[in-house]
Design an enzyme around this catalytic site. Sequence first.
Site, PDB file in Angstrom:
ATOM      1  N   ASP A   1     -46.283  -1.903 -12.240  1.00 22.93           N
ATOM      2  CA  ASP A   1     -46.133  -0.784 -12.939  1.00 22.93           C
ATOM      3  C   ASP A   1     -44.785  -0.997 -13.629  1.00 22.93           C
ATOM      4  O   ASP A   1     -44.195   0.283 -13.975  1.00 22.93           O
ATOM      5  CB  ASP A   1     -46.501   0.427 -12.322  1.00 22.93           C
ATOM      6  CG  ASP A   1     -46.749   1.541 -13.239  1.00 22.93           C
ATOM      7  OD1 ASP A   1     -46.887   1.191 -14.265  1.00 22.93           O
ATOM      8  OD2 ASP A   1     -46.770   2.693 -12.809  1.00 22.93           O
TER       9      ASP A   1
ATOM     10  N   LYS B   1     -58.055   4.422 -10.461  1.00 26.08           N
ATOM     11  CA  LYS B   1     -57.515   3.264 -10.546  1.00 26.08           C
ATOM     12  C   LYS B   1     -58.336   2.170  -9.649  1.00 26.08           C
ATOM     13  O   LYS B   1     -58.707   1.276 -10.083  1.00 26.08           O
ATOM     14  CB  LYS B   1     -56.066   3.108 -10.222  1.00 26.08           C
ATOM     15  CG  LYS B   1     -55.340   3.679 -11.308  1.00 26.08           C
ATOM     16  CD  LYS B   1     -53.954   4.209 -10.906  1.00 26.08           C
ATOM     17  CE  LYS B   1     -53.025   4.830 -11.711  1.00 26.08           C
ATOM     18  NZ  LYS B   1     -51.854   5.635 -11.189  1.00 26.08           N
TER      19      LYS B   1
ATOM     20  N   GLN C   1     -48.069   5.546  -6.066  1.00 22.93           N
ATOM     21  CA  GLN C   1     -48.418   6.638  -6.868  1.00 22.93           C
ATOM     22  C   GLN C   1     -47.347   7.779  -7.143  1.00 22.93           C
ATOM     23  O   GLN C   1     -46.804   8.257  -6.119  1.00 22.93           O
ATOM     24  CB  GLN C   1     -49.615   7.419  -6.362  1.00 22.93           C
ATOM     25  CG  GLN C   1     -50.115   8.575  -7.299  1.00 22.93           C
ATOM     26  CD  GLN C   1     -50.545   8.152  -8.873  1.00 22.93           C
ATOM     27  OE1 GLN C   1     -51.130   7.060  -8.903  1.00 22.93           O
ATOM     28  NE2 GLN C   1     -50.186   8.914  -9.896  1.00 22.93           N
TER      29      GLN C   1
END
Length: 284
Positions: free
Chosen positions: A122, A55, A99
């Site tokens: 996200d 990423k 994450q």
Amino acid sequence: MKKNPLILDGNLVANRIKEALKDRVDRLVQQGVRPCLATVLVGDDPASATYVRMKGNACKRLGIESKRVVLERSTTTEELIDVIQELNNDSSVHGILLQHPVPHHIDERAAFEAISIEKDVDGVTMLGFAQNAFGQAALPSCTPAAIMAIMDEYKIPMEGKHAVVVGRSPILGKPVSMMLLNRNATVTICHSRTQHLEQLVSQGDIVVAAVGKPNFIQGDWIKPGAVIMDAGYNEGNIGDCDYEACYERASAITPVPGGVGPVTIATLLKHTVDAAEKTSGKQQ
Ligand code: NAP
């Protein structure tokens, strides 16, 4: 004779998304704003470390700043929340990605909820999910949004179709189900306690696999002509669908790798740029 299915090329879709971002990043930079994604990794799980590195590298290639925060495995929920709060308060950071999964002793939900909605690139917060369910999320979850982007790119009809989603996680199965519902699909959500899974999957015009088990969805479960969206990404680059067998029945299918994965990363970059434009008041 059966036609070969359409291979839904995630790299192609990802490149289109990234290409469209270049001008937007340049414009922001000219105005003194460098879009910045902060990634937070807790512990040293090699797969998670690889995802975070991928990423970060994708950000750099597009001129997006990547701020990597790596915390000890022993970090407590409170310490993690403090770090997230600091990033919330840092005006040079536009998106925060924690994450998943975090080590078991951490309250992951509490940590996700600490991310401010403006920086929730996200779509992991409950508010982000609710906005998504109402079709109003500025920044929906990346993998579900990637699945929709691929279907849109290939003009796969959703309205009135029966979509069977296998998996109900808060970051994938649930939000993609809401997105399909908002596009007027009729949605069946399956999970580990679902009975007669095979029969349900065999009714799907669209099957979304979000199980986390390699080769789990079998080819003979698939209705001939169904569209297969495989979000699974298991060790050894293996999806959640038995690709070769599903390929025989499908009209369109995402490969693994090269399907949903690259579009998820491109979507994360897009959301970071969206957030940077919005918070800096320089929307195009
Ligand atoms: P997760 O949190 O582990 O959720 C898995 C879901 O599958 C759960 O809802 C679970 O049901 C369900 N399930 C497990 N066993 C089942 C069974 N035997 N029958 C039916 N349902 C079953 O996983 P996730 O985070 O959603 O990820 C799913 C997959 O997507 C993984 O392969 C992951 O690597 C991949 N992924 C890919 C991307 C990408 O960018 N391509 C991003 C995120 C995730 P219960 O709720 O009942 O436990």
